[in-house]
Design a protein around this motif. Structure first.
Motif, PDB file in Angstrom:
ATOM      1  N   ALA A   1       0.810  -1.215   0.000  1.00  0.00           N
ATOM      2  CA  ALA A   1       0.000   0.000   0.000  1.00  0.00           C
ATOM      3  C   ALA A   1       0.847   1.271   0.000  1.00  0.00           C
ATOM      4  CB  ALA A   1      -0.954  -0.007   1.187  1.00  0.00           C
ATOM      5  N   THR A   2       1.928   1.271   0.750  1.00  0.00           N
ATOM      6  CA  THR A   2       2.792   2.452   0.807  1.00  0.00           C
ATOM      7  C   THR A   2       3.398   2.746  -0.563  1.00  0.00           C
ATOM      8  OG1 THR A   2       3.305   1.977   3.115  1.00  0.00           O
ATOM      9  CG2 THR A   2       4.791   3.483   1.959  1.00  0.00           C
TER      10      THR A   2
ATOM     11  N   LYS B   1       0.643   4.111  -2.863  1.00  0.00           N
ATOM     12  CA  LYS B   1       0.315   5.511  -2.594  1.00  0.00           C
ATOM     13  C   LYS B   1       1.395   6.447  -3.111  1.00  0.00           C
ATOM     14  CE  LYS B   1      -0.587   4.935   1.815  1.00  0.00           C
ATOM     15  NZ  LYS B   1      -0.929   5.217   3.225  1.00  0.00           N
ATOM     16  N   THR B   2       2.657   6.041  -2.956  1.00  0.00           N
ATOM     17  CA  THR B   2       3.768   6.879  -3.374  1.00  0.00           C
ATOM     18  C   THR B   2       3.830   7.043  -4.889  1.00  0.00           C
ATOM     19  OG1 THR B   2       5.032   6.160  -1.455  1.00  0.00           O
ATOM     20  CG2 THR B   2       6.281   7.154  -3.254  1.00  0.00           C
TER      21      THR B   2
ATOM     22  N   ALA C   1       1.250   6.127  -7.332  1.00  0.00           N
ATOM     23  CA  ALA C   1      -0.061   5.757  -7.874  1.00  0.00           C
ATOM     24  C   ALA C   1      -0.131   5.932  -9.388  1.00  0.00           C
ATOM     25  CB  ALA C   1      -1.161   6.566  -7.196  1.00  0.00           C
TER      26      ALA C   1
ATOM     27  N   ARG D   1      -1.393  -4.874   2.483  1.00  0.00           N
ATOM     28  CA  ARG D   1      -1.116  -4.066   3.679  1.00  0.00           C
ATOM     29  C   ARG D   1      -0.728  -5.053   4.773  1.00  0.00           C
ATOM     30  NH1 ARG D   1      -5.957  -0.980   5.903  1.00  0.00           N
ATOM     31  NH2 ARG D   1      -5.988  -0.301   3.762  1.00  0.00           N
TER      32      ARG D   1
END
Length: 77
Positions: free
Chosen positions: A5-6, A9-10, A12, A28
């Motif tokens: 997930a990280t 998000k970074t 996308a 996650r």
């Protein structure tokens, strides 16, 4: 492709480009939490699998929007 997930998000935008060609599983804490799938080029929805959930349902005249709303309502009860 599997991505945490990280990372998603970074970057996308990068993964939105990639999802045009292949599915992306987002994790996650090492557990799968989401799946991004490309939009079908023929215009048919990817939510067809939801109708499989209705195999025991008496009323087969249900839209995918109704299925989605039902699932959302169940989650927040």
């Amino acid at each position: 492709m599997i991505v945490n997930a990280t990372e998603f998000k970074t970057r996308a935008g990068k993964y939105l480009d990639i999802v045009e060609k292949e599915e992306i599983i987002i994790t996650r804490n090492g557990k799968e939490v989401a799946k991004l799938v490309p939009i079908r080029k023929d215009g048919t929805p990817n939510a067809d699998f939801l109708y499989g959930l209705l195999s025991d349902c008496e009323n087969k005249d249900v839209t995918k929007e109704q299925i989605r709303d039902e699932r959302i309502n169940e989650k927040y009860k």
